[in-house]
Design an enzyme around this catalytic site. Sequence first.
Site, PDB file in Angstrom:
ATOM      1  N   GLY A  56       0.842  -1.193   0.000  1.00 39.16           N
ATOM      2  CA  GLY A  56       0.000   0.000   0.000  1.00 39.16           C
ATOM      3  C   GLY A  56       0.874   1.239   0.000  1.00 39.16           C
ATOM      4  O   GLY A  56       2.015   1.199   0.446  1.00 39.16           O
ATOM      5  N   GLN A  61       2.839   9.980   1.619  1.00 41.38           N
ATOM      6  CA  GLN A  61       4.158   9.361   1.486  1.00 41.38           C
ATOM      7  C   GLN A  61       4.901   9.817   0.239  1.00 41.38           C
ATOM      8  O   GLN A  61       6.102   9.572   0.104  1.00 41.38           O
ATOM      9  CB  GLN A  61       4.039   7.833   1.485  1.00 41.38           C
ATOM     10  CG  GLN A  61       3.577   7.281   2.826  1.00 41.38           C
ATOM     11  CD  GLN A  61       3.491   5.769   2.792  1.00 41.38           C
ATOM     12  OE1 GLN A  61       2.518   5.210   2.304  1.00 41.38           O
ATOM     13  NE2 GLN A  61       4.524   5.101   3.281  1.00 41.38           N
ATOM     14  N   CYS A 117       6.541  -0.138   7.080  1.00 44.05           N
ATOM     15  CA  CYS A 117       6.083   1.038   6.331  1.00 44.05           C
ATOM     16  C   CYS A 117       7.203   1.517   5.419  1.00 44.05           C
ATOM     17  O   CYS A 117       8.355   1.575   5.840  1.00 44.05           O
ATOM     18  CB  CYS A 117       5.705   2.141   7.323  1.00 44.05           C
ATOM     19  SG  CYS A 117       5.112   3.640   6.536  1.00 44.05           S
ATOM     20  N   LEU A 118       6.853   1.850   4.173  1.00 44.05           N
ATOM     21  CA  LEU A 118       7.875   2.286   3.222  1.00 44.05           C
ATOM     22  C   LEU A 118       8.558   3.577   3.678  1.00 44.05           C
ATOM     23  O   LEU A 118       9.686   3.849   3.282  1.00 44.05           O
ATOM     24  CB  LEU A 118       7.258   2.475   1.824  1.00 44.05           C
ATOM     25  CG  LEU A 118       6.729   1.198   1.159  1.00 44.05           C
ATOM     26  CD1 LEU A 118       6.077   1.520  -0.181  1.00 44.05           C
ATOM     27  CD2 LEU A 118       7.833   0.160   0.974  1.00 44.05           C
ATOM     28  N   HIS A 159      -3.796   0.718   8.151  1.00 43.71           N
ATOM     29  CA  HIS A 159      -2.461   1.330   8.090  1.00 43.71           C
ATOM     30  C   HIS A 159      -2.471   2.539   7.140  1.00 43.71           C
ATOM     31  O   HIS A 159      -1.948   3.599   7.466  1.00 43.71           O
ATOM     32  CB  HIS A 159      -1.447   0.269   7.642  1.00 43.71           C
ATOM     33  CG  HIS A 159      -0.041   0.767   7.506  1.00 43.71           C
ATOM     34  ND1 HIS A 159       0.980   0.352   8.325  1.00 43.71           N
ATOM     35  CD2 HIS A 159       0.519   1.657   6.640  1.00 43.71           C
ATOM     36  CE1 HIS A 159       2.104   0.975   7.976  1.00 43.71           C
ATOM     37  NE2 HIS A 159       1.848   1.769   6.943  1.00 43.71           N
ATOM     38  N   GLU A 160      -3.098   2.355   5.967  1.00 45.32           N
ATOM     39  CA  GLU A 160      -3.090   3.432   4.965  1.00 45.32           C
ATOM     40  C   GLU A 160      -4.012   4.589   5.368  1.00 45.32           C
ATOM     41  O   GLU A 160      -3.678   5.748   5.145  1.00 45.32           O
ATOM     42  CB  GLU A 160      -3.475   2.889   3.579  1.00 45.32           C
ATOM     43  CG  GLU A 160      -2.545   1.801   3.030  1.00 45.32           C
ATOM     44  CD  GLU A 160      -1.067   2.173   3.044  1.00 45.32           C
ATOM     45  OE1 GLU A 160      -0.748   3.369   2.897  1.00 45.32           O
ATOM     46  OE2 GLU A 160      -0.232   1.283   3.223  1.00 45.32           O
ATOM     47  N   HIS A 163      -2.302   6.897   7.649  1.00 37.81           N
ATOM     48  CA  HIS A 163      -1.415   7.856   6.978  1.00 37.81           C
ATOM     49  C   HIS A 163      -2.170   9.141   6.641  1.00 37.81           C
ATOM     50  O   HIS A 163      -1.624  10.235   6.732  1.00 37.81           O
ATOM     51  CB  HIS A 163      -0.857   7.267   5.675  1.00 37.81           C
ATOM     52  CG  HIS A 163       0.406   6.482   5.852  1.00 37.81           C
ATOM     53  ND1 HIS A 163       1.554   7.020   6.384  1.00 37.81           N
ATOM     54  CD2 HIS A 163       0.710   5.194   5.553  1.00 37.81           C
ATOM     55  CE1 HIS A 163       2.517   6.094   6.400  1.00 37.81           C
ATOM     56  NE2 HIS A 163       2.024   4.971   5.906  1.00 37.81           N
TER      57      HIS A 163
HETATM   58 ZN    ZN Z   1       3.006   3.152   5.833  1.00 35.83          ZN
END
Ligand code: ZN
Length: 205
Positions: A56, A61, A117-118, A159-160, A163
């Site tokens: 995701g 991000q 997480c990226l 999670h997304e 963000h």
């Molecule tokens: Zn993340």
Amino acid sequence: MNGAVFSPALPMILPIRAYGDPVLKKVAQDITPGHSGLKELIDDMYETMYAANGVGLAAPQVGLSIRLFVVDASPFAEDEQGRPVPEHAHLKEFKRVFINPHVEEEEGAEWPFEEGCLSIPNIREEVVRAPKITLRYMDERFNPHRETFDGFAARVVQHETDHLDGKLFIDHLNPMRRRMLQGKLRDISMGKTDAKYKMRFPVKR
Ligand code: ZN
């Protein structure tokens, strides 16, 4: 005939904002159907997510404080040999764009699951969340949806959506665990990471 001039731009890989970037702490705003460059942005976000092997990716991000994220959990429907994993069969369809998502309710007894997480490379921690989430959102054609997700799909959506509300998975950890990660997090914000994808760091070394 050379048609190159008229062909659409190829998707671009965007740098992923690292932990410490203020955009990751902001509450993102809803967008409207005429949002400029939306299709290209969605294409770029998929390209960026795949290049980083992510499941995701949320707009903050890539530096944009708007309510938009993309997911693709379909690779999880198969194992490394390409054989179907029956308990993950539902993930085959779990590739989509979420626009203006808002949580309606979360239910069930909370369960732990290891998240990463990226924006926070090489840190994985168990996070406790409700197993079921109901969301209102729009697809890329701005058709409204109200949908309930559970299991791994719920986890990705939670999670997304976090963000978009300026929250990271580490914000769910207890204060002691969080303190233990302080040094690593500081390193990430300064670019001291060996992430294999393009990133942008908030702090100059
Ligand atoms: Zn993340």
